[in-house]
Write a protein that holds these residues in place. Sequence first.
Motif, mmCIF file in Angstrom:
data_model
loop_
_atom_site.group_PDB
_atom_site.id
_atom_site.type_symbol
_atom_site.label_atom_id
_atom_site.label_comp_id
_atom_site.label_asym_id
_atom_site.label_seq_id
_atom_site.Cartn_x
_atom_site.Cartn_y
_atom_site.Cartn_z
ATOM 1 N N PRO A 18 0.809 -1.220 0.000
ATOM 2 C CA PRO A 18 0.000 0.000 0.000
ATOM 3 C C PRO A 18 0.844 1.272 0.000
ATOM 4 C CG PRO A 18 -0.968 -1.619 1.468
ATOM 5 C CD PRO A 18 0.347 -2.180 1.038
ATOM 6 N N ALA A 19 1.952 1.271 0.740
ATOM 7 C CA ALA A 19 2.825 2.445 0.766
ATOM 8 C C ALA A 19 3.476 2.670 -0.594
ATOM 9 C CB ALA A 19 3.883 2.286 1.853
ATOM 10 N N GLU A 20 3.951 1.591 -1.216
ATOM 11 C CA GLU A 20 4.549 1.721 -2.542
ATOM 12 C C GLU A 20 3.524 2.205 -3.552
ATOM 13 O OE1 GLU A 20 7.897 -1.858 -2.213
ATOM 14 O OE2 GLU A 20 5.890 -2.284 -2.977
ATOM 15 N N LEU A 21 2.295 1.731 -3.424
ATOM 16 C CA LEU A 21 1.268 2.099 -4.384
ATOM 17 C C LEU A 21 1.013 3.598 -4.371
ATOM 18 C CD1 LEU A 21 -1.848 0.224 -5.423
ATOM 19 C CD2 LEU A 21 -2.095 2.614 -4.799
ATOM 20 N N VAL A 22 0.863 4.189 -3.182
ATOM 21 C CA VAL A 22 0.575 5.625 -3.163
ATOM 22 C C VAL A 22 1.788 6.432 -3.618
ATOM 23 C CG1 VAL A 22 -1.283 5.460 -1.478
ATOM 24 C CG2 VAL A 22 1.060 5.801 -0.664
ATOM 25 N N ARG A 23 2.980 5.971 -3.304
ATOM 26 C CA ARG A 23 4.166 6.679 -3.789
ATOM 27 C C ARG A 23 4.260 6.585 -5.307
ATOM 28 N NH1 ARG A 23 6.664 4.648 1.164
ATOM 29 N NH2 ARG A 23 7.445 2.797 0.056
ATOM 30 N N ASN A 24 3.973 5.405 -5.846
ATOM 31 C CA ASN A 24 4.003 5.235 -7.290
ATOM 32 C C ASN A 24 2.898 6.034 -7.972
ATOM 33 O OD1 ASN A 24 6.217 3.534 -7.177
ATOM 34 N ND2 ASN A 24 5.000 1.665 -7.141
ATOM 35 N N ALA A 25 1.741 6.152 -7.308
ATOM 36 C CA ALA A 25 0.652 6.950 -7.862
ATOM 37 C C ALA A 25 1.057 8.416 -7.968
ATOM 38 C CB ALA A 25 -0.599 6.800 -7.002
ATOM 39 N N ALA A 26 1.709 8.919 -6.934
ATOM 40 C CA ALA A 26 2.182 10.300 -6.973
ATOM 41 C C ALA A 26 3.234 10.479 -8.068
ATOM 42 C CB ALA A 26 2.738 10.701 -5.613
ATOM 43 N N ALA A 27 4.146 9.513 -8.179
ATOM 44 C CA ALA A 27 5.188 9.597 -9.209
ATOM 45 C C ALA A 27 4.601 9.538 -10.610
ATOM 46 C CB ALA A 27 6.201 8.467 -9.006
ATOM 47 N N ALA A 28 3.440 8.879 -10.754
ATOM 48 C CA ALA A 28 2.783 8.783 -12.057
ATOM 49 C C ALA A 28 1.972 10.029 -12.384
ATOM 50 C CB ALA A 28 1.877 7.554 -12.092
ATOM 51 N N GLY A 29 1.993 11.019 -11.487
ATOM 52 C CA GLY A 29 1.296 12.265 -11.751
ATOM 53 C C GLY A 29 -0.171 12.264 -11.395
ATOM 54 N N LEU A 30 -0.596 11.313 -10.584
ATOM 55 C CA LEU A 30 -1.995 11.287 -10.169
ATOM 56 C C LEU A 30 -2.253 12.298 -9.059
ATOM 57 C CD1 LEU A 30 -2.740 7.452 -10.099
ATOM 58 C CD2 LEU A 30 -3.618 9.125 -11.730
ATOM 59 N N ASP A 31 -3.446 12.838 -9.052
ATOM 60 C CA ASP A 31 -3.895 13.714 -7.977
ATOM 61 C C ASP A 31 -4.767 12.969 -6.973
ATOM 62 O OD1 ASP A 31 -2.962 16.436 -9.030
ATOM 63 O OD2 ASP A 31 -4.114 15.648 -10.727
ATOM 64 N N VAL A 32 -5.483 11.943 -7.462
ATOM 65 C CA VAL A 32 -6.373 11.131 -6.633
ATOM 66 C C VAL A 32 -6.190 9.677 -7.020
ATOM 67 C CG1 VAL A 32 -8.763 10.657 -5.957
ATOM 68 C CG2 VAL A 32 -8.070 13.008 -6.508
ATOM 69 N N VAL A 33 -6.110 8.803 -6.018
ATOM 70 C CA VAL A 33 -6.054 7.373 -6.283
ATOM 71 C C VAL A 33 -6.954 6.664 -5.275
ATOM 72 C CG1 VAL A 33 -4.056 6.895 -4.782
ATOM 73 C CG2 VAL A 33 -4.520 5.405 -6.750
ATOM 74 N N ALA A 34 -7.665 5.642 -5.749
ATOM 75 C CA ALA A 34 -8.483 4.821 -4.854
ATOM 76 C C ALA A 34 -7.794 3.480 -4.647
ATOM 77 C CB ALA A 34 -9.872 4.609 -5.438
ATOM 78 N N LEU A 35 -7.723 3.048 -3.395
ATOM 79 C CA LEU A 35 -7.204 1.718 -3.070
ATOM 80 C C LEU A 35 -8.404 0.805 -2.861
ATOM 81 C CD1 LEU A 35 -4.942 -0.233 -2.507
ATOM 82 C CD2 LEU A 35 -4.851 0.606 -0.143
ATOM 83 N N THR A 36 -8.572 -0.160 -3.759
ATOM 84 C CA THR A 36 -9.777 -0.990 -3.786
ATOM 85 C C THR A 36 -9.396 -2.468 -3.812
ATOM 86 O OG1 THR A 36 -9.815 -0.706 -6.199
ATOM 87 C CG2 THR A 36 -11.228 0.747 -4.898
ATOM 88 N N ASP A 37 -8.727 -2.917 -2.780
ATOM 89 C CA ASP A 37 -8.343 -4.324 -2.731
ATOM 90 C C ASP A 37 -9.567 -5.217 -2.620
ATOM 91 O OD1 ASP A 37 -5.461 -4.623 -2.930
ATOM 92 O OD2 ASP A 37 -5.354 -3.398 -1.123
ATOM 93 N N HIS A 38 -9.391 -6.464 -3.037
ATOM 94 C CA HIS A 38 -10.505 -7.394 -3.075
ATOM 95 C C HIS A 38 -10.986 -7.752 -1.674
ATOM 96 C CE1 HIS A 38 -10.352 -8.212 -7.389
ATOM 97 N NE2 HIS A 38 -9.036 -8.213 -7.283
ATOM 98 N N ALA A 282 -0.366 13.848 3.521
ATOM 99 C CA ALA A 282 0.559 14.614 4.337
ATOM 100 C C ALA A 282 1.601 13.721 4.969
ATOM 101 C CB ALA A 282 -0.201 15.372 5.438
ATOM 102 N N GLY A 283 1.643 12.438 4.524
ATOM 103 C CA GLY A 283 2.509 11.482 5.195
ATOM 104 C C GLY A 283 3.922 11.437 4.658
ATOM 105 N N GLY A 284 4.201 12.155 3.592
ATOM 106 C CA GLY A 284 5.542 12.091 3.034
ATOM 107 C C GLY A 284 5.666 13.027 1.862
ATOM 108 N N PRO A 285 6.885 13.297 1.413
ATOM 109 C CA PRO A 285 7.083 14.223 0.285
ATOM 110 C C PRO A 285 6.597 13.605 -1.021
ATOM 111 C CG PRO A 285 9.150 13.174 0.888
ATOM 112 C CD PRO A 285 8.153 12.760 1.925
ATOM 113 N N ARG A 286 6.103 14.450 -1.913
ATOM 114 C CA ARG A 286 5.692 13.979 -3.229
ATOM 115 C C ARG A 286 6.945 13.765 -4.078
ATOM 116 N NH1 ARG A 286 0.762 14.282 -5.937
ATOM 117 N NH2 ARG A 286 0.940 14.067 -8.196
ATOM 118 N N PRO A 287 7.032 12.613 -4.759
ATOM 119 C CA PRO A 287 8.229 12.367 -5.575
ATOM 120 C C PRO A 287 8.416 13.441 -6.632
ATOM 121 C CG PRO A 287 6.912 10.365 -5.290
ATOM 122 C CD PRO A 287 6.092 11.498 -4.759
ATOM 123 N N ALA A 288 9.662 13.757 -6.906
ATOM 124 C CA ALA A 288 9.959 14.786 -7.920
ATOM 125 C C ALA A 288 9.658 14.249 -9.296
ATOM 126 C CB ALA A 288 11.421 15.182 -7.808
#
Length: 288
Positions: A18-38, A282-288
Amino acid sequence: MRIDLHTHSTASDGTDTPAELVRNAAAAGLDVVALTDHDTVRGHAEAIAALPEGLTLVTGAELSCRIDGVGLHLLAYLFDPDEPELARERELVRDDRVPRARTMVRKLQDLGVPVEWEQVARIAGDGSVGRPHVATALVELGVVESVSDAFTPEWLADGGRAYAEKHELDPFDAIRLVKAAGGVTVFAHPAAVKRGEVVPESSIARLAAAGLDGIEVDHMDHDEPTRARLRGLAQDLGLLTTGSSDYHGSRKAVGLGEYTTDPEIYGEITRRATGAFPVPGAGGPRPA
């Protein structure tokens, strides 16, 4: 504003934590991401703790349902995760995943595939075990070239030679439960024919009458004519239309943000929800 409302982590059958996913979402330029695990919300706390500044998290889950013998997935957004009846149903589905996966392993062994339960359990790790983990084992063994190739009648598709049923929700009950928990419901990839039999449009109309909020239109498993048809259906039924990657990390070829949802649709989803609210990062810096 780039919005992806359907992703998976290692809490179910994705390969990013989950932590990698939100970091990768930010790096991909997303503003909003939903985590929808099964059928689980277990990854939400980790995702929230790691959420980069500038990225908003929509909490959710993808619920396993079945109608008239046909499987369907219902995306549930911004519901109260502690609502007891919905939590109990999610737990029933999760608890049935292990015996179901073991049954699929036995069926594959009967077909001559040298797969072992220990291999599938290793692939699943701490996640809720599912067909993609069994499919990954088939890839590792060289039986199929990709996870998608395992979801055929020859192997793991609904009704396939190694398919096994599990506990699944009635979608009308699922809609009722999610709404009672303050959430919003969207039918995931409703016309993904390569996954097996799909729900007929007449049943989607019944679900809409029961309170379904929307259908996922822009998805890797829908071609352009299918998307056009689904948009027309949504308009006729008064349903919202979303777009999402259905990201599973390295388990699928699609990338985060490859398909997105219109900001106005996202705004309407958040307006309808009362069980939870989107979480600003607010949990960490947004990737450059």
